[in-house]
Design a protein around this motif. Structure first.
Motif, PDB file in Angstrom:
ATOM      1  N   UNK A 174       7.825   9.819  -2.324  1.00  0.00           N
ATOM      2  CA  UNK A 174       7.790  10.392  -0.979  1.00  0.00           C
ATOM      3  C   UNK A 174       8.350  11.807  -0.983  1.00  0.00           C
ATOM      4  N   UNK A 175       9.443  12.019  -1.704  1.00  0.00           N
ATOM      5  CA  UNK A 175      10.036  13.358  -1.794  1.00  0.00           C
ATOM      6  C   UNK A 175       9.034  14.345  -2.393  1.00  0.00           C
ATOM      7  N   UNK A 176       8.344  13.939  -3.428  1.00  0.00           N
ATOM      8  CA  UNK A 176       7.344  14.804  -4.044  1.00  0.00           C
ATOM      9  C   UNK A 176       6.217  15.128  -3.072  1.00  0.00           C
ATOM     10  N   UNK A 177       5.743  14.106  -2.354  1.00  0.00           N
ATOM     11  CA  UNK A 177       4.651  14.312  -1.413  1.00  0.00           C
ATOM     12  C   UNK A 177       5.028  15.291  -0.302  1.00  0.00           C
ATOM     13  N   UNK A 209      -7.100   6.049  -3.908  1.00  0.00           N
ATOM     14  CA  UNK A 209      -7.416   5.670  -2.528  1.00  0.00           C
ATOM     15  C   UNK A 209      -7.940   4.236  -2.486  1.00  0.00           C
ATOM     16  N   UNK A 210      -8.781   3.882  -3.437  1.00  0.00           N
ATOM     17  CA  UNK A 210      -9.325   2.516  -3.497  1.00  0.00           C
ATOM     18  C   UNK A 210      -8.222   1.480  -3.569  1.00  0.00           C
ATOM     19  N   UNK A 211      -7.250   1.700  -4.436  1.00  0.00           N
ATOM     20  CA  UNK A 211      -6.234   0.672  -4.644  1.00  0.00           C
ATOM     21  C   UNK A 211      -5.230   0.637  -3.494  1.00  0.00           C
ATOM     22  N   UNK A 212      -5.007   1.784  -2.844  1.00  0.00           N
ATOM     23  CA  UNK A 212      -4.136   1.774  -1.664  1.00  0.00           C
ATOM     24  C   UNK A 212      -4.806   0.991  -0.543  1.00  0.00           C
ATOM     25  N   UNK A 272       0.794  -1.228   0.000  1.00  0.00           N
ATOM     26  CA  UNK A 272       0.000   0.000   0.000  1.00  0.00           C
ATOM     27  C   UNK A 272       0.827   1.279   0.000  1.00  0.00           C
ATOM     28  N   UNK A 273       1.862   1.341   0.829  1.00  0.00           N
ATOM     29  CA  UNK A 273       2.626   2.579   0.929  1.00  0.00           C
ATOM     30  C   UNK A 273       3.333   2.903  -0.379  1.00  0.00           C
ATOM     31  N   UNK A 274       3.918   1.877  -1.016  1.00  0.00           N
ATOM     32  CA  UNK A 274       4.578   2.111  -2.299  1.00  0.00           C
ATOM     33  C   UNK A 274       3.561   2.429  -3.387  1.00  0.00           C
ATOM     34  N   UNK A 275       2.401   1.788  -3.313  1.00  0.00           N
ATOM     35  CA  UNK A 275       1.332   2.109  -4.262  1.00  0.00           C
ATOM     36  C   UNK A 275       0.974   3.589  -4.173  1.00  0.00           C
ATOM     37  N   UNK A 276       0.910   4.102  -2.947  1.00  0.00           N
ATOM     38  CA  UNK A 276       0.599   5.523  -2.757  1.00  0.00           C
ATOM     39  C   UNK A 276       1.711   6.408  -3.309  1.00  0.00           C
ATOM     40  N   UNK A 277       2.965   6.099  -2.962  1.00  0.00           N
ATOM     41  CA  UNK A 277       4.078   6.908  -3.470  1.00  0.00           C
ATOM     42  C   UNK A 277       4.046   6.970  -4.994  1.00  0.00           C
ATOM     43  N   UNK A 278       3.847   5.819  -5.613  1.00  0.00           N
ATOM     44  CA  UNK A 278       3.877   5.744  -7.077  1.00  0.00           C
ATOM     45  C   UNK A 278       2.672   6.444  -7.690  1.00  0.00           C
ATOM     46  N   UNK A 279       1.509   6.265  -7.084  1.00  0.00           N
ATOM     47  CA  UNK A 279       0.306   6.894  -7.621  1.00  0.00           C
ATOM     48  C   UNK A 279       0.361   8.405  -7.563  1.00  0.00           C
ATOM     49  N   UNK A 280       0.912   8.936  -6.468  1.00  0.00           N
ATOM     50  CA  UNK A 280       1.039  10.390  -6.373  1.00  0.00           C
ATOM     51  C   UNK A 280       2.111  10.911  -7.329  1.00  0.00           C
ATOM     52  N   UNK A 281       3.127  10.120  -7.604  1.00  0.00           N
ATOM     53  CA  UNK A 281       4.101  10.508  -8.626  1.00  0.00           C
ATOM     54  C   UNK A 281       3.388  10.703  -9.958  1.00  0.00           C
TER      55      UNK A 281
END
Length: 387
Positions: A284-287, A232-235, A189-198
């Motif tokens: 993460x840096x972008x976020x 959000x669903x996929x995370x 989940x955490x990596x999914x979030x980092x990648x999705x926000x990228x």
């Protein structure tokens, strides 16, 4: 209204589409497979599957498995030497952006030789033209974030000088990409979030950039919409294949945006942070800086912020002032709203270094923003984002 639209990559998309690798006409007879050293690639049978599909298409293969999360110049040069020694005539990148960016870089250097930084046009690079066409590249992303399967860009770090730069040329588009969401189901989940926000920031930056085009706008807004509805669903449920597919499509759309428009200095600053902290994931840096960064232009291009807000919320009446609160709520729902630079070993005394690096190494991205961002504003973004 003049603009160009050049995306020469043949993209196969959808669950199970990787099987087509064994059916298409391959671009060569011997592939270098470029992967990270992660055991899951072997343990889950992915490497054996790639080798089987390549063999079905009549190609041998060798493996380079030393790619780092933040690819470095040294490994690109090491892999390119192996590629030439093994007489490989195409390169297959399997994994996240690091593997595929490395594959593109290896393909360039294997065909042209020399020092990789000879071809880099910024920082300490020599800006040498690409004399020989790079080896063909096949991209197989296993993450949804970078969009590198649909663009000619790479991000590579010169370790000696802490230069993390984006570089690309039309010759560096993959010839074929397989975007198979089934390969992404196991991403945590955490990596999914980092990648999705990228992917989201690629689309948002490409939409506000002054080099945006009518076609890049279409892809950017579609990507923002898909991520607003599905990230959000996929995370929260990584096995939701429908949401995985939507986020994968958003990532590919954002790759097209990067090809037709460009990232802005949000990426310059994040890349500077990653250049000094190899353990810091790019997403993460972008976020860490995005909310403060995107507050810079609301009053300059409110109509564009309103369209992004409408895409992200799904509300056709949303106004510009809805964008940043909605972005924050998404971050909160994904559990990434309170990332701390200090947790990655970053001290407040480094912020000045990041600022200088961003402006000197990736300064061209500051030139395509709706309003010039000064050195003082970069420092303000970093200081207000620091925790």
């Amino acid at each position: 209204m003049q603009h160009e639209f050049f995306i020469p990559t043949h993209i196969y998309f959808g669950g199970g589409c990787l099987e087509k690798l064994g059916e298409i006409k391959l671009p060569g007879k011997k592939a270098m497979i470029v992967i990270t050293p992660d055991a899951w690639i072997v343990d889950n049978g992915h490497l054996a599957r790639l080798q089987r599909l390549l063999a079905k298409g009549g190609a041998e293969s060798v493996v380079y498995n030393k790619v780092h999360p933040n690819p470095g110049k040294r490994q690109v040069e090491e892999a390119a030497l192996l590629c030439r020694q093994e007489n490989c005539d195409f390169v297959l990148g399997f994994g996240g952006g690091s593997s595929i960016d490395s594959a593109k870089s290896i393909a360039l250097l294997a065909a042209n030789g020399g020092d990789f930084w000879d071809y880099i046009a910024t920082g300490s690079g020599a800006g040498k033209p690409i004399a020989q066409k790079p080896l063909p590249v096949i991209a197989v992303p296993t993450t949804a974030g970078t969009g590198t399967e649909a663009d000619p860009w790479v991000v590579v770090t010169k370790e000696e000088t802490n230069e993390k730069v984006g570089f690309g040329a039309p010759e560096m588009f993959p010839v074929v990409s397989f975007v198979d969401p089934e390969l992404m189901v196991s991403v945590p989940p955490r990596l999914t979030a980092f990648q999705g926000f990228d992917a989201l920031f690629h689309a948002m930056e490409g939409y506000i950039a002054t080099v945006a085009t009518p076609i890049s706008d279409v892809f950017a807004l579609r990507s923002i919409s898909l991520l607003g509805q599905n990230l959000v669903r996929v995370v929260q449920n990584g096995a939701d294949l429908q949401a995985r597919e939507a986020v994968a499509l958003a990532s590919t759309c954002s790759g097209v945006v990067e090809s037709l428009s460009n990232c802005t200095s949000n990426h310059s600053i994040a890349q500077a942070m990653g250049a000094y902290h190899d353990n810091l994931p790019h997403g993460a840096a972008l976020l860490m800086i995005a909310n403060e960064y995107f507050s810079s232009f609301v009053d300059v291009i409110p109509e564009r912020y309103a369209r992004m807000a409408q895409a992200l919320t799904g509300d056709p009446t949303a106004t510009a002032d809805r964008l940043l609160p909605t972005l924050y709520e998404m971050e909160k729902a994904c559990g990434v709203e309170a990332l701390r630079m200090s947790d990655y070993g970053i001290g407040p005394e480094e912020l000045e270094v990041f600022c200088t690096n961003a402006l000197e190494i990736a300064g061209e991205l500051f030139e395509i923003e709706p309003r010039p961002i000064t050195r003082e504003r970069v420092m303000e973004i970093l200081q207000r984002s620091y925790r």
